[in-house]
Write an enzyme that holds these catalytic residues in place. Structure first.
Site, PDB file in Angstrom:
ATOM      1  N   MET A  33       0.848  -1.202   0.000  1.00  0.00           N
ATOM      2  CA  MET A  33       0.000   0.000   0.000  1.00  0.00           C
ATOM      3  C   MET A  33       0.881   1.248   0.000  1.00  0.00           C
ATOM      4  O   MET A  33       0.418   2.346   0.327  1.00  0.00           O
ATOM      5  CB  MET A  33      -0.916  -0.001   1.216  1.00  0.00           C
ATOM      6  CG  MET A  33      -1.897  -1.173   1.198  1.00  0.00           C
ATOM      7  SD  MET A  33      -3.395  -0.871   2.138  1.00  0.00           S
ATOM      8  CE  MET A  33      -2.744  -0.674   3.786  1.00  0.00           C
TER       9      MET A  33
ATOM     10  N   HIS B  32       9.078   1.125   3.411  1.00  0.00           N
ATOM     11  CA  HIS B  32      10.176   1.131   4.381  1.00  0.00           C
ATOM     12  C   HIS B  32      10.996  -0.133   4.169  1.00  0.00           C
ATOM     13  O   HIS B  32      10.721  -0.926   3.247  1.00  0.00           O
ATOM     14  CB  HIS B  32       9.625   1.244   5.804  1.00  0.00           C
ATOM     15  CG  HIS B  32       8.527   0.256   6.117  1.00  0.00           C
ATOM     16  ND1 HIS B  32       8.731  -1.103   6.155  1.00  0.00           N
ATOM     17  CD2 HIS B  32       7.198   0.432   6.364  1.00  0.00           C
ATOM     18  CE1 HIS B  32       7.607  -1.719   6.448  1.00  0.00           C
ATOM     19  NE2 HIS B  32       6.645  -0.821   6.559  1.00  0.00           N
TER      20      HIS B  32
ATOM     21  N   SER C 205       6.431  -0.369  10.222  1.00  0.00           N
ATOM     22  CA  SER C 205       5.072  -0.309   9.681  1.00  0.00           C
ATOM     23  C   SER C 205       4.843   1.101   9.157  1.00  0.00           C
ATOM     24  O   SER C 205       5.330   2.074   9.749  1.00  0.00           O
ATOM     25  CB  SER C 205       4.058  -0.593  10.803  1.00  0.00           C
ATOM     26  OG  SER C 205       2.774  -0.150  10.432  1.00  0.00           O
TER      27      SER C 205
ATOM     28  N   GLY D 185      11.001  -2.909   5.571  1.00  0.00           N
ATOM     29  CA  GLY D 185      10.215  -4.162   5.573  1.00  0.00           C
ATOM     30  C   GLY D 185       9.786  -4.504   4.157  1.00  0.00           C
ATOM     31  O   GLY D 185       9.982  -5.630   3.673  1.00  0.00           O
ATOM     32  N   HIS D 186       9.198  -3.515   3.465  1.00  0.00           N
ATOM     33  CA  HIS D 186       8.794  -3.735   2.066  1.00  0.00           C
ATOM     34  C   HIS D 186      10.014  -4.073   1.204  1.00  0.00           C
ATOM     35  O   HIS D 186       9.978  -4.964   0.366  1.00  0.00           O
ATOM     36  CB  HIS D 186       8.138  -2.467   1.492  1.00  0.00           C
ATOM     37  CG  HIS D 186       6.901  -2.020   2.207  1.00  0.00           C
ATOM     38  ND1 HIS D 186       6.862  -0.880   2.981  1.00  0.00           N
ATOM     39  CD2 HIS D 186       5.652  -2.531   2.250  1.00  0.00           C
ATOM     40  CE1 HIS D 186       5.645  -0.719   3.474  1.00  0.00           C
ATOM     41  NE2 HIS D 186       4.881  -1.710   3.046  1.00  0.00           N
TER      42      HIS D 186
ATOM     43  N   GLY E 160       4.970 -10.303   4.060  1.00  0.00           N
ATOM     44  CA  GLY E 160       5.716 -10.225   5.315  1.00  0.00           C
ATOM     45  C   GLY E 160       4.990 -10.959   6.436  1.00  0.00           C
ATOM     46  O   GLY E 160       3.761 -10.905   6.525  1.00  0.00           O
TER      47      GLY E 160
ATOM     48  N   LYS F 184       4.888 -10.053   9.319  1.00  0.00           N
ATOM     49  CA  LYS F 184       4.298  -9.073  10.232  1.00  0.00           C
ATOM     50  C   LYS F 184       2.769  -9.118  10.163  1.00  0.00           C
ATOM     51  O   LYS F 184       2.091  -9.027  11.169  1.00  0.00           O
ATOM     52  CB  LYS F 184       4.796  -7.662   9.923  1.00  0.00           C
ATOM     53  CG  LYS F 184       4.498  -6.707  11.081  1.00  0.00           C
ATOM     54  CD  LYS F 184       4.630  -5.285  10.689  1.00  0.00           C
ATOM     55  CE  LYS F 184       3.470  -4.789  10.055  1.00  0.00           C
ATOM     56  NZ  LYS F 184       2.446  -4.053  10.401  1.00  0.00           N
TER      57      LYS F 184
HETATM   58  P1  AMP Z   1       1.507  -2.949   3.468  1.00  0.00           P
HETATM   59  O1  AMP Z   1       2.052  -1.898   2.552  1.00  0.00           O
HETATM   60  O2  AMP Z   1       1.521  -2.544   4.900  1.00  0.00           O
HETATM   61  O3  AMP Z   1       0.208  -3.527   2.990  1.00  0.00           O
HETATM   62  O4  AMP Z   1       2.552  -4.146   3.387  1.00  0.00           O
HETATM   63  C1  AMP Z   1       2.919  -4.729   2.181  1.00  0.00           C
HETATM   64  C2  AMP Z   1       3.710  -5.983   2.446  1.00  0.00           C
HETATM   65  O5  AMP Z   1       4.881  -5.662   3.207  1.00  0.00           O
HETATM   66  C3  AMP Z   1       2.920  -7.008   3.279  1.00  0.00           C
HETATM   67  O6  AMP Z   1       3.181  -8.307   2.805  1.00  0.00           O
HETATM   68  C4  AMP Z   1       3.465  -6.796   4.663  1.00  0.00           C
HETATM   69  O7  AMP Z   1       3.363  -7.933   5.492  1.00  0.00           O
HETATM   70  C5  AMP Z   1       4.922  -6.484   4.354  1.00  0.00           C
HETATM   71  N1  AMP Z   1       5.517  -5.778   5.490  1.00  0.00           N
HETATM   72  C6  AMP Z   1       5.041  -4.683   6.131  1.00  0.00           C
HETATM   73  N2  AMP Z   1       5.824  -4.367   7.175  1.00  0.00           N
HETATM   74  C7  AMP Z   1       6.824  -5.290   7.208  1.00  0.00           C
HETATM   75  C8  AMP Z   1       7.948  -5.523   8.060  1.00  0.00           C
HETATM   76  N3  AMP Z   1       8.212  -4.752   9.103  1.00  0.00           N
HETATM   77  N4  AMP Z   1       8.754  -6.583   7.776  1.00  0.00           N
HETATM   78  C9  AMP Z   1       8.502  -7.391   6.728  1.00  0.00           C
HETATM   79  N5  AMP Z   1       7.452  -7.227   5.882  1.00  0.00           N
HETATM   80  C10 AMP Z   1       6.624  -6.199   6.123  1.00  0.00           C
END
Ligand code: AMP
Length: 302
Positions: free
Chosen positions: A30, A34, A185, A36-37, A147, A149
């Site tokens: 989304m 960071h 996050s 994590g992504h 992830g 998470k």
């Molecule tokens: P989001 O943009 O929050 O929907 O996350 C996109 C992808 O990045 C999802 O698969 C999340 O699980 C992963 N993600 C978000 N935060 C982290 C993190 N701290 N470590 C690893 N993967 C992450």
């Protein structure tokens, strides 16, 4: 790096890539990217010929009173980061492109959607399921990266892939944390400095759960009480849920064992944060008992 916003254009690009027999990796996000992504992107770059990152703040997975409108949107910076990582395609459709007038189809992960986060976010996992399935249909990835998470999300997606035979391999990668243990996050941007410190209670509580389990505590109730004690020391923290669950059914367990997941959602002020750990498989006991069983069998046979 190509930035694609229309369904027609992404389908054309994917068709060309498939004709060239390029393998395709998808990292759905989304945005507000960071480390994590980026850890998912880096793994995809290692595995795959063509890496596609989708950036789409999916309205279907936000409840009415949730943070859809104020969710951080940092598209320019995201593109800079992704281009530095050597990403091939960024897919960034608008909501009307993915959900045109008349759109009415849902995907319901029946027994998984009312557990953990689903309890306080009704409809959330239907929204996740629909958008991920649409992305799989459009991008036809060989591997999609998620992830740990968002643990419940990974369980839902693996279930859908298996139930609907999508033929996509799902890779789940470890949670990336800051130096103090806070899981990265996009929503951490909402936290004040004090709240950021208080948010460390999630990781402290999870670490305590792991230590308890590693030293032989199997009573889930005891683990949860210890975790609650730790979290209650942070003034701005309110527990949404803490649970020890089976890693596939997400059913709460009373007796914890290796492979079970300790998951929690905690509000720090107005910001809802989630985190989890997987309990280690305790093989010591079976190693000790296995030779006994084998020797018992041997005695009987011979
Ligand atoms: P989001 O943009 O929050 O929907 O996350 C996109 C992808 O990045 C999802 O698969 C999340 O699980 C992963 N993600 C978000 N935060 C982290 C993190 N701290 N470590 C690893 N993967 C992450």
């Amino acid at each position: 790096m190509q930035v694609i916003t229309s369904i027609h254009a992404i389908q054309e690009s994917i068709k060309t890539l498939k004709e060239k027999r390029s393998t395709i990796g998808l990292v759905p996000t989304m945005g507000a990217l960071h480390e994590g992504h980026l850890s998912l992107v880096r793994q995809a770059k290692k595995d795959i010929d063509t890496v596609v990152v989708s950036i789409f703040v999916n309205p279907l997975q936000f409840g009415k009173n949730e943070d859809f409108a104020r969710y951080p949107r940092t598209f320019g910076n995201d593109c800079n980061l992704l281009s530095q990582e050597g990403v091939d395609i960024v897919f960034n459709p608008g909501a009307a492109e993915l959900y045109p007038d008349g759109f009415c189809t849902s995907v319901i992960p029946e027994s998984l959607e009312d557990k953990l986060c689903g309890k306080s976010r009704p409809g959330h996992f239907r929204g996740v399921a629909v958008v991920v399935l649409k992305l799989f249909n459009l991008i036809q990835p060989d591997i999609a990266y998620f992830g740990q998470k968002d643990f419940q999300q990974t369980v839902v997606i693996k279930r859908i892939v298996s139930d609907l035979n999508t033929g996509v391999t799902i890779k789940v990668l470890p949670t990336i944390r800051n130096q103090h243990g806070l899981a990265l996050s996009s929503r951490n941007a909402y936290l004040s400095e004090t709240e950021r410190n208080e948010a460390l209670c999630l990781y402290t509580a999870l670490t305590r759960a792991k230590t308890l389990a590693n030293t032989g505590t199997t009573d889930a109730g005891e683990i949860l009480r210890e975790m609650e004690k730790i979290i209650s020391q942070s003034k701005s923290a309110t527990v949404d849920y803490i649970s020890v669950v089976h890693p596939e059914t997400l059913e709460a367990v009373t007796k914890a064992q290796g492979g079970d997941v300790v998951a929690l959602a905690v509000r720090i002020g107005k910001t809802r944060l989630i985190d989890n750990i997987i309990l280690l498989l305790l093989i010591t006991f079976s190693c000790l008992i296995l030779p006994c069983k084998i020797s018992f069998l041997c005695t009987q046979v011979f």
